[in-house]
Design a protein around this motif. Structure first.
Motif, PDB file in Angstrom:
ATOM      1  N   GLU A  33       0.829  -1.195   0.000  1.00 46.89           N
ATOM      2  CA  GLU A  33       0.000   0.000   0.000  1.00 46.89           C
ATOM      3  C   GLU A  33       0.866   1.249   0.000  1.00 46.89           C
ATOM      4  O   GLU A  33       1.992   1.257   0.509  1.00 46.89           O
ATOM      5  N   CYS A  34       0.354   2.292  -0.620  1.00 46.58           N
ATOM      6  CA  CYS A  34       1.026   3.591  -0.604  1.00 46.58           C
ATOM      7  C   CYS A  34       1.027   4.108   0.828  1.00 46.58           C
ATOM      8  O   CYS A  34      -0.014   4.139   1.497  1.00 46.58           O
ATOM      9  N   GLN A  35       2.188   4.513   1.307  1.00 50.05           N
ATOM     10  CA  GLN A  35       2.294   4.967   2.686  1.00 50.05           C
ATOM     11  C   GLN A  35       1.760   6.382   2.881  1.00 50.05           C
ATOM     12  O   GLN A  35       1.734   6.884   4.005  1.00 50.05           O
ATOM     13  N   VAL A  43      10.515   5.046   1.863  1.00 51.53           N
ATOM     14  CA  VAL A  43       9.076   5.267   1.833  1.00 51.53           C
ATOM     15  C   VAL A  43       8.543   4.779   0.489  1.00 51.53           C
ATOM     16  O   VAL A  43       9.158   5.016  -0.557  1.00 51.53           O
ATOM     17  N   ILE A  44       7.421   4.077   0.496  1.00 55.68           N
ATOM     18  CA  ILE A  44       6.815   3.555  -0.727  1.00 55.68           C
ATOM     19  C   ILE A  44       5.571   4.367  -1.040  1.00 55.68           C
ATOM     20  O   ILE A  44       4.656   4.467  -0.218  1.00 55.68           O
ATOM     21  N   LEU A  45       5.544   4.961  -2.226  1.00 53.61           N
ATOM     22  CA  LEU A  45       4.432   5.810  -2.628  1.00 53.61           C
ATOM     23  C   LEU A  45       3.823   5.325  -3.936  1.00 53.61           C
ATOM     24  O   LEU A  45       4.513   4.712  -4.763  1.00 53.61           O
ATOM     25  N   ARG A  92       2.159   6.166  -7.676  1.00 51.85           N
ATOM     26  CA  ARG A  92       2.746   7.007  -8.716  1.00 51.85           C
ATOM     27  C   ARG A  92       2.362   8.474  -8.547  1.00 51.85           C
ATOM     28  O   ARG A  92       3.180   9.374  -8.731  1.00 51.85           O
ATOM     29  N   GLU A  93       1.107   8.733  -8.186  1.00 53.14           N
ATOM     30  CA  GLU A  93       0.651  10.108  -8.040  1.00 53.14           C
ATOM     31  C   GLU A  93       1.348  10.807  -6.864  1.00 53.14           C
ATOM     32  O   GLU A  93       1.813  11.944  -6.985  1.00 53.14           O
ATOM     33  N   ASP A  94       1.442  10.123  -5.735  1.00 51.46           N
ATOM     34  CA  ASP A  94       2.096  10.725  -4.573  1.00 51.46           C
ATOM     35  C   ASP A  94       3.604  10.820  -4.763  1.00 51.46           C
ATOM     36  O   ASP A  94       4.251  11.728  -4.224  1.00 51.46           O
ATOM     37  N   TYR A  95       4.152   9.902  -5.525  1.00 50.65           N
ATOM     38  CA  TYR A  95       5.578   9.959  -5.842  1.00 50.65           C
ATOM     39  C   TYR A  95       5.887  11.222  -6.640  1.00 50.65           C
ATOM     40  O   TYR A  95       6.852  11.937  -6.353  1.00 50.65           O
ATOM     41  N   GLN A  96       5.058  11.542  -7.626  1.00 55.51           N
ATOM     42  CA  GLN A  96       5.265  12.747  -8.426  1.00 55.51           C
ATOM     43  C   GLN A  96       5.065  14.005  -7.578  1.00 55.51           C
ATOM     44  O   GLN A  96       5.818  14.976  -7.702  1.00 55.51           O
ATOM     45  N   LYS A  97       4.057  13.990  -6.715  1.00 55.77           N
ATOM     46  CA  LYS A  97       3.814  15.144  -5.852  1.00 55.77           C
ATOM     47  C   LYS A  97       4.986  15.391  -4.909  1.00 55.77           C
ATOM     48  O   LYS A  97       5.347  16.545  -4.632  1.00 55.77           O
ATOM     49  N   TYR A  98       5.578  14.313  -4.430  1.00 57.95           N
ATOM     50  CA  TYR A  98       6.701  14.451  -3.498  1.00 57.95           C
ATOM     51  C   TYR A  98       7.833  15.256  -4.139  1.00 57.95           C
ATOM     52  O   TYR A  98       8.384  16.178  -3.522  1.00 57.95           O
ATOM     53  N   PHE A  99       8.185  14.926  -5.354  1.00 57.06           N
ATOM     54  CA  PHE A  99       9.319  15.604  -5.980  1.00 57.06           C
ATOM     55  C   PHE A  99       8.952  16.987  -6.507  1.00 57.06           C
ATOM     56  O   PHE A  99       9.833  17.790  -6.794  1.00 57.06           O
ATOM     57  N   GLU A 100       7.663  17.259  -6.638  1.00 55.74           N
ATOM     58  CA  GLU A 100       7.259  18.623  -6.957  1.00 55.74           C
ATOM     59  C   GLU A 100       7.467  19.548  -5.760  1.00 55.74           C
ATOM     60  O   GLU A 100       7.657  20.759  -5.928  1.00 55.74           O
ATOM     61  N   ASN A 101       7.460  18.984  -4.560  1.00 50.97           N
ATOM     62  CA  ASN A 101       7.536  19.783  -3.334  1.00 50.97           C
ATOM     63  C   ASN A 101       8.842  19.612  -2.551  1.00 50.97           C
ATOM     64  O   ASN A 101       9.014  20.223  -1.498  1.00 50.97           O
ATOM     65  N   LEU A 132      16.908   7.766   1.649  1.00 52.17           N
ATOM     66  CA  LEU A 132      16.222   8.998   2.019  1.00 52.17           C
ATOM     67  C   LEU A 132      15.072   9.332   1.081  1.00 52.17           C
ATOM     68  O   LEU A 132      14.054   9.891   1.498  1.00 52.17           O
ATOM     69  N   GLN A 133      15.197   8.961  -0.200  1.00 53.82           N
ATOM     70  CA  GLN A 133      14.185   9.297  -1.183  1.00 53.82           C
ATOM     71  C   GLN A 133      13.138   8.180  -1.285  1.00 53.82           C
ATOM     72  O   GLN A 133      13.448   7.021  -1.052  1.00 53.82           O
ATOM     73  N   PRO A 134      11.902   8.518  -1.642  1.00 51.01           N
ATOM     74  CA  PRO A 134      10.885   7.478  -1.826  1.00 51.01           C
ATOM     75  C   PRO A 134      11.286   6.495  -2.916  1.00 51.01           C
ATOM     76  O   PRO A 134      12.001   6.847  -3.859  1.00 51.01           O
ATOM     77  N   LYS A 135      10.811   5.280  -2.783  1.00 53.80           N
ATOM     78  CA  LYS A 135      11.093   4.254  -3.775  1.00 53.80           C
ATOM     79  C   LYS A 135      10.136   4.406  -4.951  1.00 53.80           C
ATOM     80  O   LYS A 135       8.919   4.527  -4.768  1.00 53.80           O
ATOM     81  N   ARG A 136      10.685   4.424  -6.135  1.00 53.78           N
ATOM     82  CA  ARG A 136       9.850   4.556  -7.331  1.00 53.78           C
ATOM     83  C   ARG A 136       8.884   3.373  -7.406  1.00 53.78           C
ATOM     84  O   ARG A 136       9.299   2.214  -7.311  1.00 53.78           O
TER      85      ARG A 136
END
Length: 397
Positions: free
Chosen positions: A41-43, A61-63, A65-74, A102-106
């Motif tokens: 599940e997305c965390q 952290v496992i996200l 696809r949508e939350d993964y993109q949002k993370y790197f936008e911010n 440190l970075q989320p896992k794709r």
């Protein structure tokens, strides 16, 4: 180690490899994690997702696809923390590991695709199930390394096909089943190494033929009548008959097309002076290249293109004079990159884009960067050997 490889390693100041090419390729495949799928599940949003790795073994952290993109936008991946002191080979790789965690896992390597479930490395596609390394394909199942295919299933290394099933190395075929190494085929089954045929069944090495069964010419009515019965038989029985026909003819040493001095490999096209290369095209002066194209004077490359003067490259493109680069593109004069874009003269960076002179995700001036890198003594054999030894151990983790 062949002379060509030794010359390349000496030119790059690298020591000889301690593991064989097969083990090095296995290590790259493990890093790629292409077909290891698991549900988790997305965390962030808690929805169920499918990821190409074991979520229980991942510290990131496992996200989705949508939350993964949002993370790197911010979030900016450039960091202001001071470098580890003292900066040694061991502290360098320890910090690199920290940056990776440190970075989320794709979640998966998927780009501009819809309704593609249980897939990885899928681009510009729709409605695919359990497909890997596919591009511009639609309505497919169980396809691997296949591109521009529509309404196909169980395909390997096939291109521009439609309504085909159980095919390997098929090119521009329509409504075919159980064919291998064929091109421009229509309404054909259980055939091998045929070109430009339609309505052939169980044939080998035919060109521009029609209404043939097991390499025997029939009339159109005879053909359709016999094929109707043959299609009721188990596929294994038909394939055994085709194998008997194959055994009557000589075979070439490799599948090689328009290449020179590149026979020690397989499925090599338009290459020159390539050694132990497989599914490689338009490459020169290379060794141990797999599923790649348009490379020059590089060694140990997997699923990459437009690589030059580089070593140990995985899933990257437009890379020049670099070592140990993973999931990156448009990089030059770099060492040990993960998921970077347009990075120049940098070392040990993770998910960093459009920068130069970065070390472990810290920005430096040209003079500062060059001074810091000198601490690793990369201009000496002993310094390169120490880094290479640590890199090998790091790449195994």
């Amino acid at each position: 180690i062949i002379d060509q490889e030794q010359s390349f390693l000496q030119q790059k100041g690298l020591p000889n490899p301690i593991s064989c090419p097969a083990c090095r390729q296995k290590r790259r495949l493990v890093m790629r994690g292409e077909r290891t799928l698991a549900k988790t599940e997305c965390q962030q949003c808690k929805k169920e997702i499918v990821v190409p790795y074991d979520p229980l073994k991942v510290q990131n952290v496992i996200l989705c696809r949508e939350d993964y993109q949002k993370y790197f936008e911010n979030h900016d991946t450039l960091i202001a923390d001071p470098l580890p002191e003292p900066l040694t080979v061991d502290s360098f790789f320890k910090e690199l590991q920290r940056l990776i965690i440190l970075q989320p896992k794709r979640p998966s390597q998927t780009l501009d695709s819809t309704d593609c479930s249980f897939t990885n490395f899928v681009y510009y596609s729709r409605n695919l199930y359990y497909c890997f390394d596919c591009n511009k394909s639609s309505n497919g199942t169980y396809m691997y390394d296949s591109h521009n295919c529509a309404d196909c299933g169980d395909m390997n290394f096939s291109y521009e096909n439609e309504q085909c099933y159980e095919c390997v190395n098929a090119y521009k075929c329509f409504n075919c089943t159980y064919i291998d190494d064929c091109k421009n085929m229509t309404d054909s089954d259980f055939s091998s190494r045929c070109i430009g045929c339609h309505d052939v069944f169980g044939c080998f090495k035919l060109e521009n033929k029609s209404f043939c069964i097991f390499n025997r010419q029939l009339t159109e009515s005879e053909y359709h009548e016999k094929v109707k019965y043959l299609k009721t038989l188990p596929p294994e029985k038909i394939l055994a008959e085709v194998e008997k026909i194959k055994n009557q003819y000589p075979v070439s040493q490799t599948n090689e097309h328009d290449s020179q001095n590149s026979s020690y490999g397989n499925y090599v096209s338009f290459c020159h002076n390539c050694y132990m290369c497989f599914d490689t095209e338009k490459s020169n002066d290379c060794g141990y290249i797999y599923d790649s194209a348009n490379n020059k004077n590089s060694f140990d490359v997997l699923q990459s293109g437009n690589i030059e003067l580089s070593y140990q490259i995985l899933d990257s493109g437009q890379t020049f004079n670099s070592l140990y680069v993973v999931f990156s593109k448009n990089c030059q004069d770099d060492y040990y990159l993960f998921d970077c874009v347009d990075l120049k003269n940098s070392m040990g960076c993770v998910m960093l884009n459009h920068r130069s002179y970065c070390l472990l995700n810290r920005q430096f001036t040209k003079e500062e960067y060059e001074e810091k890198v000198k601490e690793f003594k990369l201009d000496t054999y002993s310094g390169i050997t120490a880094m290479e030894k640590a890199a090998r151990e790091f790449w195994l983790t």
